[in-house]
Motif scaffolding. Structure first.
Motif, PDB file in Angstrom:
ATOM      1  N   ILE A 225     -25.778   8.006 -12.585  1.00  0.00           N
ATOM      2  CA  ILE A 225     -25.178   8.361 -11.818  1.00  0.00           C
ATOM      3  C   ILE A 225     -23.610   8.608 -11.477  1.00  0.00           C
ATOM      4  O   ILE A 225     -23.691   7.274 -11.102  1.00  0.00           O
ATOM      5  N   GLN A 226     -22.985   9.472 -10.388  1.00  0.00           N
ATOM      6  CA  GLN A 226     -22.116   8.975  -9.627  1.00  0.00           C
ATOM      7  C   GLN A 226     -21.894   9.939  -8.319  1.00  0.00           C
ATOM      8  O   GLN A 226     -22.831  11.381  -8.593  1.00  0.00           O
ATOM      9  N   SER A 227     -21.777   9.121  -7.355  1.00  0.00           N
ATOM     10  CA  SER A 227     -21.154  10.671  -6.414  1.00  0.00           C
ATOM     11  C   SER A 227     -20.027   9.879  -5.398  1.00  0.00           C
ATOM     12  O   SER A 227     -19.024   9.070  -5.604  1.00  0.00           O
ATOM     13  N   GLY A 250     -22.038  19.686 -19.833  1.00  0.00           N
ATOM     14  CA  GLY A 250     -23.498  20.430 -19.745  1.00  0.00           C
ATOM     15  C   GLY A 250     -24.849  19.115 -19.870  1.00  0.00           C
ATOM     16  O   GLY A 250     -25.685  19.564 -19.636  1.00  0.00           O
ATOM     17  N   GLN A 251     -23.696  17.996 -20.315  1.00  0.00           N
ATOM     18  CA  GLN A 251     -25.086  16.885 -20.176  1.00  0.00           C
ATOM     19  C   GLN A 251     -25.882  16.251 -18.433  1.00  0.00           C
ATOM     20  O   GLN A 251     -26.105  15.181 -18.636  1.00  0.00           O
ATOM     21  N   VAL A 252     -24.252  16.556 -17.201  1.00  0.00           N
ATOM     22  CA  VAL A 252     -25.067  15.869 -16.391  1.00  0.00           C
ATOM     23  C   VAL A 252     -24.766  16.723 -15.063  1.00  0.00           C
ATOM     24  O   VAL A 252     -24.569  18.473 -15.388  1.00  0.00           O
ATOM     25  N   ARG A 253     -25.700  17.267 -14.353  1.00  0.00           N
ATOM     26  CA  ARG A 253     -26.298  17.852 -13.468  1.00  0.00           C
ATOM     27  C   ARG A 253     -26.213  17.491 -11.694  1.00  0.00           C
ATOM     28  O   ARG A 253     -26.233  16.604 -11.299  1.00  0.00           O
ATOM     29  N   LEU A 254     -25.421  18.767 -11.003  1.00  0.00           N
ATOM     30  CA  LEU A 254     -25.272  18.323  -9.624  1.00  0.00           C
ATOM     31  C   LEU A 254     -26.309  17.917  -8.789  1.00  0.00           C
ATOM     32  O   LEU A 254     -27.515  18.562  -9.338  1.00  0.00           O
ATOM     33  N   THR A 255     -26.492  17.454  -8.457  1.00  0.00           N
ATOM     34  CA  THR A 255     -27.668  17.068  -7.206  1.00  0.00           C
ATOM     35  C   THR A 255     -27.557  16.679  -5.701  1.00  0.00           C
ATOM     36  O   THR A 255     -28.696  17.022  -5.228  1.00  0.00           O
ATOM     37  N   GLU A 256     -26.067  17.181  -5.611  1.00  0.00           N
ATOM     38  CA  GLU A 256     -25.481  17.292  -4.479  1.00  0.00           C
ATOM     39  C   GLU A 256     -24.104  17.737  -3.931  1.00  0.00           C
ATOM     40  O   GLU A 256     -23.333  17.371  -4.998  1.00  0.00           O
ATOM     41  N   MET A 257     -24.297  18.715  -3.077  1.00  0.00           N
ATOM     42  CA  MET A 257     -23.005  18.927  -2.967  1.00  0.00           C
ATOM     43  C   MET A 257     -22.835  19.549  -1.526  1.00  0.00           C
ATOM     44  O   MET A 257     -23.323  20.921  -1.606  1.00  0.00           O
ATOM     45  N   ARG A 258     -22.470  18.968  -0.095  1.00  0.00           N
ATOM     46  CA  ARG A 258     -22.718  19.776   0.771  1.00  0.00           C
ATOM     47  C   ARG A 258     -21.908  18.790   2.014  1.00  0.00           C
ATOM     48  O   ARG A 258     -21.533  17.418   1.742  1.00  0.00           O
ATOM     49  N   THR A 266     -20.438  15.405   0.284  1.00  0.00           N
ATOM     50  CA  THR A 266     -20.888  14.243  -0.264  1.00  0.00           C
ATOM     51  C   THR A 266     -21.336  15.320  -1.964  1.00  0.00           C
ATOM     52  O   THR A 266     -21.371  16.047  -1.435  1.00  0.00           O
ATOM     53  N   VAL A 267     -20.400  14.738  -3.078  1.00  0.00           N
ATOM     54  CA  VAL A 267     -20.919  15.220  -3.657  1.00  0.00           C
ATOM     55  C   VAL A 267     -21.590  14.394  -5.129  1.00  0.00           C
ATOM     56  O   VAL A 267     -21.255  13.860  -4.552  1.00  0.00           O
ATOM     57  N   ARG A 268     -22.382  14.931  -5.963  1.00  0.00           N
ATOM     58  CA  ARG A 268     -23.555  13.388  -6.386  1.00  0.00           C
ATOM     59  C   ARG A 268     -24.066  14.457  -7.505  1.00  0.00           C
ATOM     60  O   ARG A 268     -24.163  15.668  -7.616  1.00  0.00           O
ATOM     61  N   ALA A 269     -24.432  13.283  -9.054  1.00  0.00           N
ATOM     62  CA  ALA A 269     -24.552  14.467  -9.827  1.00  0.00           C
ATOM     63  C   ALA A 269     -24.818  12.875 -10.621  1.00  0.00           C
ATOM     64  O   ALA A 269     -24.728  11.862 -10.869  1.00  0.00           O
ATOM     65  N   MET A 270     -26.279  13.574 -11.630  1.00  0.00           N
ATOM     66  CA  MET A 270     -26.710  12.494 -12.685  1.00  0.00           C
ATOM     67  C   MET A 270     -27.025  13.065 -13.877  1.00  0.00           C
ATOM     68  O   MET A 270     -27.351  14.380 -14.075  1.00  0.00           O
ATOM     69  N   GLU A 271     -26.875  12.243 -14.864  1.00  0.00           N
ATOM     70  CA  GLU A 271     -27.209  12.366 -16.481  1.00  0.00           C
ATOM     71  C   GLU A 271     -28.666  13.117 -16.769  1.00  0.00           C
ATOM     72  O   GLU A 271     -29.363  12.775 -15.786  1.00  0.00           O
ATOM     73  N   ASP A 272     -29.108  14.227 -17.801  1.00  0.00           N
ATOM     74  CA  ASP A 272     -29.847  14.445 -18.294  1.00  0.00           C
ATOM     75  C   ASP A 272     -31.325  12.934 -18.327  1.00  0.00           C
ATOM     76  O   ASP A 272     -30.219  12.551 -18.750  1.00  0.00           O
ATOM     77  N   GLU A 273     -32.160  12.822 -19.017  1.00  0.00           N
ATOM     78  CA  GLU A 273     -33.475  12.578 -19.344  1.00  0.00           C
ATOM     79  C   GLU A 273     -32.104  11.685 -20.452  1.00  0.00           C
ATOM     80  O   GLU A 273     -33.216  10.683 -21.229  1.00  0.00           O
ATOM     81  N   ASP A 274     -31.625  12.242 -21.412  1.00  0.00           N
ATOM     82  CA  ASP A 274     -31.335  11.793 -23.147  1.00  0.00           C
ATOM     83  C   ASP A 274     -30.142  10.657 -21.745  1.00  0.00           C
ATOM     84  O   ASP A 274     -29.889  10.270 -23.401  1.00  0.00           O
ATOM     85  N   GLY A 275     -30.069  11.387 -20.952  1.00  0.00           N
ATOM     86  CA  GLY A 275     -28.480   9.857 -20.597  1.00  0.00           C
ATOM     87  C   GLY A 275     -27.071  10.977 -21.416  1.00  0.00           C
ATOM     88  O   GLY A 275     -27.038  11.592 -22.530  1.00  0.00           O
ATOM     89  N   PHE A 276     -26.021   9.974 -21.347  1.00  0.00           N
ATOM     90  CA  PHE A 276     -24.641  10.663 -21.828  1.00  0.00           C
ATOM     91  C   PHE A 276     -23.866   9.778 -21.708  1.00  0.00           C
ATOM     92  O   PHE A 276     -23.655   8.939 -21.281  1.00  0.00           O
ATOM     93  N   TRP A 280     -17.618  10.289 -17.658  1.00  0.00           N
ATOM     94  CA  TRP A 280     -17.410  11.616 -16.366  1.00  0.00           C
ATOM     95  C   TRP A 280     -16.338  10.952 -15.647  1.00  0.00           C
ATOM     96  O   TRP A 280     -17.056   9.770 -15.159  1.00  0.00           O
ATOM     97  N   LYS A 281     -17.018  12.152 -13.802  1.00  0.00           N
ATOM     98  CA  LYS A 281     -17.263  11.870 -12.910  1.00  0.00           C
ATOM     99  C   LYS A 281     -17.302  13.076 -11.779  1.00  0.00           C
ATOM    100  O   LYS A 281     -17.463  13.658 -12.773  1.00  0.00           O
ATOM    101  N   VAL A 282     -16.931  12.704 -10.637  1.00  0.00           N
ATOM    102  CA  VAL A 282     -17.425  13.934 -10.043  1.00  0.00           C
ATOM    103  C   VAL A 282     -16.309  14.156  -8.630  1.00  0.00           C
ATOM    104  O   VAL A 282     -15.403  12.475  -9.190  1.00  0.00           O
ATOM    105  N   ARG A 283     -16.187  15.110  -8.190  1.00  0.00           N
ATOM    106  CA  ARG A 283     -14.998  15.585  -7.392  1.00  0.00           C
ATOM    107  C   ARG A 283     -15.639  16.550  -6.282  1.00  0.00           C
ATOM    108  O   ARG A 283     -16.429  17.373  -6.894  1.00  0.00           O
ATOM    109  N   ALA A 284     -15.422  15.784  -4.671  1.00  0.00           N
ATOM    110  CA  ALA A 284     -15.504  16.747  -3.318  1.00  0.00           C
ATOM    111  C   ALA A 284     -14.595  16.866  -3.142  1.00  0.00           C
ATOM    112  O   ALA A 284     -13.123  16.931  -3.609  1.00  0.00           O
TER     113      ALA A 284
END
Length: 290
Positions: A225-227, A250-258, A266-276, A280-284
């Motif tokens: 998880i990164q934010s 494609g193995q990380v999904r945005l969970t927050e961008m608002r 705030t921008v937050r993302a999380m890897e899928d159930e298999d991990g990655f 990687w990183k996120v940008r706001a």
């Protein structure tokens, strides 16, 4: 009509000024046209829908007399890395911002909810919303840029991945450049056999008073998880919201961008159930103005 798209999927990763080196960078104050006056009626409206395990949409509606100038959303609950915010955009007429969440093809056992957030204001000078679509893609990733009319700046962004019935194609990027927006997507770790494309919406206006773009990155890592937050300078407030995953493949999904406050995106993302296994990183992105 669908506009053409550049089929080089990863060139967008170096398109932003400064690329990966961006960190808490205020991209220079823009020259103004017209009188310097605060945008009136600015507010952030947020609404959260039911918590269950089905695909759903949630819309945040602006007060009477105001229009959407930016927006975003969040997913809360179980299985966050398996739930994609596949559609985030203003509704026709500009009175609300809508967010749609869908589970991946494996499904999620627990419940989750969609939050939609709209940045609202009395329509600023020259406000207009323009949309376009990429060409259908058989590739694992694609991106599409939609430009504002000449002389106008992009202050808000919307995007969607279209073609899959669930979140097998990940909406990775909703980037706000000065005069355009960029939307990008990638197939998830298991791929997608059908065709898909991207819709992009740019909310444009004449240059805002005191307009600045603030961009901030998390660090490259393999954390699940990164934010990151982008904070407006003193005396300015959030008018537009954007976010981006870099290196997620494609193995990380945005969970927050608002906009989480009147001055913070705030921008937050999380890897899928298999991990990655890769970094990687996120940008706001925050479009700030008086």
């Amino acid at each position: 009509m669908r506009n053409g798209s550049n089929r080089n999927p990863w060139s967008r990763r170096t398109a932003a000024a400064g690329g990966a080196a961006l960190s808490a960078l205020v991209l220079g104050q823009l020259a103004l046209t017209g009188p310097v006056a605060a945008v009136p009626g600015l507010s952030i409206k947020t609404t959260t829908g039911p918590s269950n395990s089905v695909a759903k949409s949630q819309s945040a509606t602006c007060p009477a007399g105001t229009k959407v100038i930016g927006g975003g959303g969040a997913i809360t609950g179980s299985g966050l890395g398996q739930v994609g915010m596949d559609i985030m955009r203003p509704l026709i007429g500009g009175d609300a911002y809508s967010v749609t969440g869908r589970e991946d093809e494996n499904g999620v056992a627990g419940n989750w909810a969609v939050t939609a957030s709209a940045v609202c204001a009395t329509p600023p000078a020259g406000l207009v919303t323009v949309s376009g679509s990429s060409t259908p893609s058989f590739g694992t990733s694609n991106w599409f840029e939609k430009s504002c009319p000449t002389g106008k700046h992009a202050i808000g962004v919307g995007g969607a991945v279209v073609g899959a019935s669930n979140s097998e194609v990940v909406l990775e990027d909703l980037r706000i450049n000065q005069n355009s927006v960029v939307v990008a997507g990638a197939e998830d770790g298991t791929g997608f056999s059908g065709t898909w494309w991207l819709d992009a919406t740019a909310i444009c206006a004449d240059p805002l008073p005191g307009e600045q773009r603030v961009i901030n990155d998390s660090v490259y890592s393999s954390a699940s998880i990164q934010s990151v937050t982008a904070t407006c300078p003193p005396g300015t407030r959030v008018h537009g919201v954007g976010g981006e995953i870099l290196g997620g493949d494609g193995q990380v999904r945005l969970t927050e961008m608002r906009a989480t406050t009147s001055t913070v995106v705030t921008v937050r993302a999380m890897e899928d159930e298999d991990g990655f296994g890769s970094n990687w990183k996120v940008r706001a992105y925050a479009v700030c103005a008086n």
